[in-house]
Enzyme design. Structure first.
Site, PDB file in Angstrom:
ATOM      1  CG  HIS A  66      -2.129  -0.852   1.060  1.00 11.92           C
ATOM      2  ND1 HIS A  66      -2.125  -2.184   1.396  1.00 11.92           N
ATOM      3  CD2 HIS A  66      -3.374  -0.595   0.596  1.00 11.92           C
ATOM      4  CE1 HIS A  66      -3.308  -2.705   1.151  1.00 11.92           C
ATOM      5  NE2 HIS A  66      -4.085  -1.762   0.663  1.00 11.92           N
ATOM      6  CE  LYS A  69      -3.794  -0.474   4.717  1.00 15.37           C
ATOM      7  NZ  LYS A  69      -5.102   0.174   4.982  1.00 15.37           N
TER       8      LYS A  69
END
Length: 231
Positions: free
Chosen positions: A120, A124
């Protein structure tokens, strides 16, 4: 995600009863029921206020909040007594199919070693991702294996009952998940990659439109897409 959902809902003709953010979270105490469904992509800290709102108004709730503890996830079971509710860490149609395929693959390849890798963007906050946890549940629904979150040092031979969970962070990656099954002389891998967060928005709005027509209860995305509890 919240902004994308707001923009997409308005662009597709849905009306908004209101927008709640950290600055006006207390408004949930007084606004009453103003919409067919509440959509929450905020943070775990907002769950008590959101849960109170659902209990007091009976408003259906779709939640995509990640980073929740087991105790916090159990709140959705209780909320099902007041309204139809759904919580999912991922509303992508592709990921829903991914989970379905994984369940069958894990049953057939029960003696294979399993590893899960998720990637990600660098902003995040939680790891592993909520989607990775969904995939872990898909390959180990009875929780008979032991998740191992990364490896370091002299770890010794791999335990056949463990499942490796690995999180990569960098750039603007919207989300990629790979589940690998390692067997004798063969490897089977499945990967899902999101090109943008829009896929999660589209899936969430699709689910929200159906959720508000369902009876009270706790639902899974699988119920909506593949049948199950829908009334």
């Amino acid at each position: 995600m919240g902004r994308l959902i707001e923009q997409t809902a308005l662009a597709t003709g849905d009306a908004l009863g209101g927008v709640i953010d950290i600055g006006n979270l207390d408004d949930l105490e007084t606004i009453g029921r103003v919409a067919d469904v509440a959509v929450d992509f905020s943070a775990p800290a907002a769950l008590p206020a959101v849960a109170h709102y659902v209990r007091s108004t009976g408003t259906p709730l779709l939640s995509g909040v990640t980073g929740l503890s087991d105790a916090e996830l159990a709140v959705f079971d209780d909320l099902g007594r007041f309204a139809p509710v759904i919580h999912s860490a991922n509303y992508s149609l592709g990921v829903a199919v991914f989970r379905r395929v994984l369940s069958e693959a894990a049953e057939t390849l029960s003696d294979f070693d399993i590893e899960i890798v998720e990637t990600h963007h660098n902003q995040k906050a939680d790891a592993p991702s909520g989607t990775a946890r969904l995939l872990l549940d898909a390959v180990d629904p009875r929780h008979s294996r032991t998740p191992v979150y990364g490896r370091h040092g002299v770890t010794g031979p791999r335990d056949r009952r463990e499942i490796g969970m690995h999180s990569l962070r960098g750039g603007t990656e919207a989300g990629a998940h790979t589940v690998s099954f390692f067997g004798p002389d063969e490897v089977f891998e499945i990967t899902h990659r999101a090109s943008s967060r829009q896929i999660f928005v589209n899936g969430a709005l699709h689910a929200a439109r159906r959720l508000c027509r369902m009876p009270k209860g706790r639902y899974e995305l699988q119920d909506i897409l593949f049948g199950g509890k829908e009334g």
